[in-house]
Scaffold this active site. Structure first.
Site, PDB file in Angstrom:
ATOM      1  N   ALA A 117       5.257  10.928   2.734  1.00 34.02           N
ATOM      2  CA  ALA A 117       6.463  10.368   2.000  1.00 34.02           C
ATOM      3  C   ALA A 117       6.900   9.443   2.903  1.00 34.02           C
ATOM      4  O   ALA A 117       6.715   9.387   4.130  1.00 34.02           O
ATOM      5  CB  ALA A 117       7.532  11.372   1.652  1.00 34.02           C
ATOM      6  N   LYS A 347      11.009   3.094   8.227  1.00 40.61           N
ATOM      7  CA  LYS A 347       9.998   3.396   7.245  1.00 40.61           C
ATOM      8  C   LYS A 347       8.886   3.899   8.034  1.00 40.61           C
ATOM      9  O   LYS A 347       8.554   3.665   9.280  1.00 40.61           O
ATOM     10  CB  LYS A 347       9.630   1.798   6.871  1.00 40.61           C
ATOM     11  CG  LYS A 347      10.681   1.071   6.398  1.00 40.61           C
ATOM     12  CD  LYS A 347      11.141   1.535   4.887  1.00 40.61           C
ATOM     13  CE  LYS A 347      12.405   0.801   4.469  1.00 40.61           C
ATOM     14  NZ  LYS A 347      13.575   1.289   4.947  1.00 40.61           N
ATOM     15  N   ASP A 348       8.174   4.813   7.165  1.00 37.85           N
ATOM     16  CA  ASP A 348       7.281   5.643   7.787  1.00 37.85           C
ATOM     17  C   ASP A 348       6.085   4.958   7.917  1.00 37.85           C
ATOM     18  O   ASP A 348       5.700   3.750   7.511  1.00 37.85           O
ATOM     19  CB  ASP A 348       6.956   7.157   7.102  1.00 37.85           C
ATOM     20  CG  ASP A 348       8.085   7.841   7.458  1.00 37.85           C
ATOM     21  OD1 ASP A 348       8.722   7.740   8.238  1.00 37.85           O
ATOM     22  OD2 ASP A 348       8.241   8.818   6.557  1.00 37.85           O
ATOM     23  N   LYS A 349       4.884   5.468   8.357  1.00 39.86           N
ATOM     24  CA  LYS A 349       3.813   4.773   8.675  1.00 39.86           C
ATOM     25  C   LYS A 349       2.811   4.484   7.461  1.00 39.86           C
ATOM     26  O   LYS A 349       2.331   3.475   7.429  1.00 39.86           O
ATOM     27  CB  LYS A 349       2.990   5.708   9.835  1.00 39.86           C
ATOM     28  CG  LYS A 349       1.495   4.948  10.252  1.00 39.86           C
ATOM     29  CD  LYS A 349       0.995   5.820  11.296  1.00 39.86           C
ATOM     30  CE  LYS A 349      -0.309   5.150  11.592  1.00 39.86           C
ATOM     31  NZ  LYS A 349      -1.394   5.884  12.446  1.00 39.86           N
TER      32      LYS A 349
END
EC number: 5.4.99.-
Length: 715
Positions: A117, A347-349
């Site tokens: 997510a 923000k994630d990868k």
């Protein structure tokens, strides 16, 4: 897990190759589940009403586990192609980029499986000759090819001790539609996030031009220095050698050439000053330190025009990198400290993300030059502003998500998406909040709150089941064997992970001062542990609230009036909907509902040896004030489209960069072999998009469950 993550993932793929048709090797899909169990077998379901809308609340254990299994993702990219993707041009720096282990999760676990997510989120010297400053010894970008190859477990076996949704309190759905399968994040480009800025507008990258400024140096500053000179200057700036200065001979001795070299050194190496010297009849530009190590974090003031805002704001487009990793790369190539960057949210990868970044006293010209150097990044929409950005200033995030190869009928899709639009989803904290190994982050948070520091140390450093990088496994084994922080640290080529930071702290302060050693870990990472515990409590309590009272407000529930929580009185219930109801995260500055759930909070914290009436900690940082969180979120700007396609690798929408480059939009087949659901929706900050997708597909988002299902399905 031992050995390279790539090696075992490759073996899993090879083992499956003989059993799968060629076209199915591209990804592991969300396998369509069997028929739902008869109602008599469902362990718990209840009927709730929202107005005249009837909704069946289904326990997770009553939902077929095969109803949606996530992919063990390889992005459809061969190792050689992936290496090519990550290549960085020599035009910026003479040596390769540092791939820092600065994950958004407190445990620096690099999971080869699917990161599920995107949510709307200092080096110190060590004692002992073998421990040098982090920046000096850290070797980011470890090559896994040289790691010892050992017989490895299957992915499912490695994750059998991982968490499920049930473990962290995620047990309920709000909608009554039947779930269907689809492939989530088959490619990272199937998940795109745009920030929603302070003005409420969705942030896009749509302008690569650089603001005209007569005081900016010429483009020649980027090419006048040789690769060897750049390396010597970088080592000088970072105090990596014993030189006190670096002399650069002026081959073509003209005033213009000397000026360009002066500008190049000062622009590319903000920690250095320059002067011109005559040596044996030749002219040299001599670079030297003016302000010591502080200069690295505070770029010189006198070279910045007073009329220009101190901060350059820009839009960062990035692919398959989390925010901190991206900032570490940018700071590396700009040769500055990461702490001069600011942003509104992390923000994630595993996605394409577009967000606003601000940086102190770095010109737009210099930032724009990175577009020629870095792959999978694009910087634009530059402007100079007086102020930095602050965490929490963003209004939310807009998501564009593609679920490929869906099995649901058009009616099922319509019903699921209408429910998401009209009712929403339970605002659970997603699985990545709690880590991916057998030691959940909330357990560490609980130990901190209990003031059990030996347990905190043990939980972070002890060996654990689950998928981890090989060097972390070796580090943990060394720790378990010797309890020697210096020896364990020698097993870690990457020092910025939490484990490395704690070991450095233990080396510096000793085993009897764990509190100070733990304090070396950056504050945000330390607080993530206790926030994880709060999230764990909140998830469990909201599931109990919905089980007990359904999807309607009841007397004793909490609602917000401004920033203040108040109770719903019996006479006022009709004035509220479930979308108004909030639940508290435990803390010393919150109130609890006036019904059965209040006692449930107390019982849960008491079982964890915590006093709900005294959430202050002797260390101020770890005192929890608490907060309130809506239990149901209704996404905004919801739209969707079912498209058909034949090519598994075709992009199903255009990104900001596609539009900038003038690429034509995708063309869909009128009757393709595959169907995909393209979803657009906006969510408030700190809301998990995969919890919305979970509601649509009726799937379990835990890595443990998905990987076990997928490896079984592969056979």
């Amino acid at each position: 897990m031992r050995g390279s993550p790539r090696s075992w993932l490759f073996r899993v793929a090879l083992a499956a190759a003989a059993a799968l048709p060629r076209r199915e090797l591209h990804t592991l899909s969300l396998a369509a589940g069997p028929e739902p169990r008869p109602r008599s077998q469902a362990p718990g379901s209840l009927i709730c009403f929202l107005g005249t809308l009837k909704m069946e609340m289904t326990e997770m254990t009553g939902v077929s586990l095969k109803r949606g299994s996530l992919a063990v993702e390889d992005d459809g990219v061969a190792p050689a192609e992936e290496a090519k993707r990550q290549k960085v041009s020599e035009c910026c720096v003479t040596k390769g980029p540092d791939r820092t282990e600065n994950d958004s999760s407190p445990h620096s676990v690099s999971m080869p499986g699917p990161p599920l997510a995107l949510s709307a989120g200092e080096g110190m010297k060590n004692s002992g000759a073998q421990l040098q400053e982090e920046e000096e010894e850290e070797k980011d970008g470890l090559s896994e090819e040289g790691e010892e190859e050992e017989e490895t477990e299957s992915f499912a076996d490695m994750m059998k001790h991982g968490l499920t949704e049930l473990d962290v309190g995620i047990t309920k759905f709000v909608s009554s539609h039947q779930g269907f399968s689809g492939i989530l994040k088959e490619r990272y480009s199937d998940f795109v996030v745009h920030e929603i800025g302070k003005d409420g507008q969705i942030i896009h990258l749509d302008d690569l031009s650089v603001p005209v400024d007569e005081e900016d140096p010429s483009e020649d500053v980027f090419t006048v220095l040789t690769a060897e000179e750049k390396q010597r200057l970088e080592e000088l700036q970072l105090f990596k050698n014993k030189e006190t200065s670096v002399a650069i001979e002026v081959v073509e001795d003209t005033k213009e050439k000397r000026t360009i070299i002066h500008q190049a050194v000062k622009s590319l190496f903000p920690g250095l000053e320059t002067k011109t010297e005559d040596r044996e009849g030749k002219k040299y530009i001599v670079a030297y330190h003016a302000a010591g190590k502080k200069a690295l974090a505070n770029p010189r003031k006198h070279s910045w025009p007073k009329s220009r805002g101190s901060y350059c704001h820009f839009v960062l487009y990035k692919e398959n990198k989390d925010t901190m990793d991206a900032i570490n790369v940018l700071s590396k190539y700009l040769r500055v400290k990461p702490n001069i960057f600011s942003y509104m949210g992390t923000k994630d990868k595993r996605a394409i993300t577009v967000q606003e970044i601000a940086v102190l006293k770095i010109t737009a010209q210099r930032l724009a030059h990175l577009n020629k150097c870095l792959m999978n990044f694009k910087l634009g929409n530059f402007s100079y502003q007086k102020n930095p950005l602050k965490l929490g200033e963003l209004q939310g995030n807009h998501f564009t998500v593609v679920l490929r190869n869906i099995t649901g009928t058009d009616d099922q899709v319509q019903q699921a998406m209408n429910s998401l639009k009209e009712i929403g989803f339970i605002n659970y904290y997603g699985m990545q909040r709690f880590g991916t190994t057998a030691v959940p982050t909330y357990q560490v948070g609980r130990a901190i709150l209990q003031n059990s520091w030996a347990e905190v140390m043990d939980l972070i450093l002890k060996p654990r089941s689950g998928a981890e990088k090989g060097y972390l496994v070796k580090c943990r084994e060394e720790w378990a064997k010797t309890k020697d922080p210096a020896a364990a640290l020698r097993k870690l080529p990457v020092r910025r992970c939490v484990e490395g930071q704690l070991l450095r702290g233990l080396s510096k302060y000793g085993m009897k001062n764990i509190v100070s050693a733990f304090g070396i870990i950056p504050r945000n990472n330390r607080l993530m542990y206790i926030h994880s515990y709060q999230s764990y409590v909140w998830n469990n309590m909201v599931s109990k609230r919905i089980e007990e009272y359904g999807l309607k407000p009841v007397a004793g529930d909490l609602v917000l009036k401004g920033a203040t929580a108040t109770y719903i009185e019996e006479d006022d219930v009709k004035d509220y909907s479930i979308h108004d109801v909030v639940m508290p995260l435990p803390g010393f500055d919150v109130i609890y509902p006036k019904h059965k759930i209040s006692e449930a909070y107390r019982e849960m914290l008491t079982a964890d040896n915590l006093d709900i009436d005294n959430m202050r900690h002797k260390i101020r940082d770890y005192s929890l004030s608490g907060a309130y969180r809506k239990i149901i979120i209704r996404p905004q700007n919801v739209s969707w489209e079912v498209v058909t396609y034949d090519d598994l690798k075709i992009p199903l929408f255009s990104t900001d960069v596609d539009k900038l480059e003038g690429k034509p939009p995708p063309v869909f087949a009128s009757e393709g072999k595959y169907r995909a659901l393209k979803m657009d929706f906006s969510l408030p900050p700190s809301t998990y998009a995969t919890m919305a997708i979970r509601e649509v597909l009726k799937m379990d988002t835990s890595i443990k469950n998905q990987t076990q299902l997928n490896t079984t399905w592969l056979r």
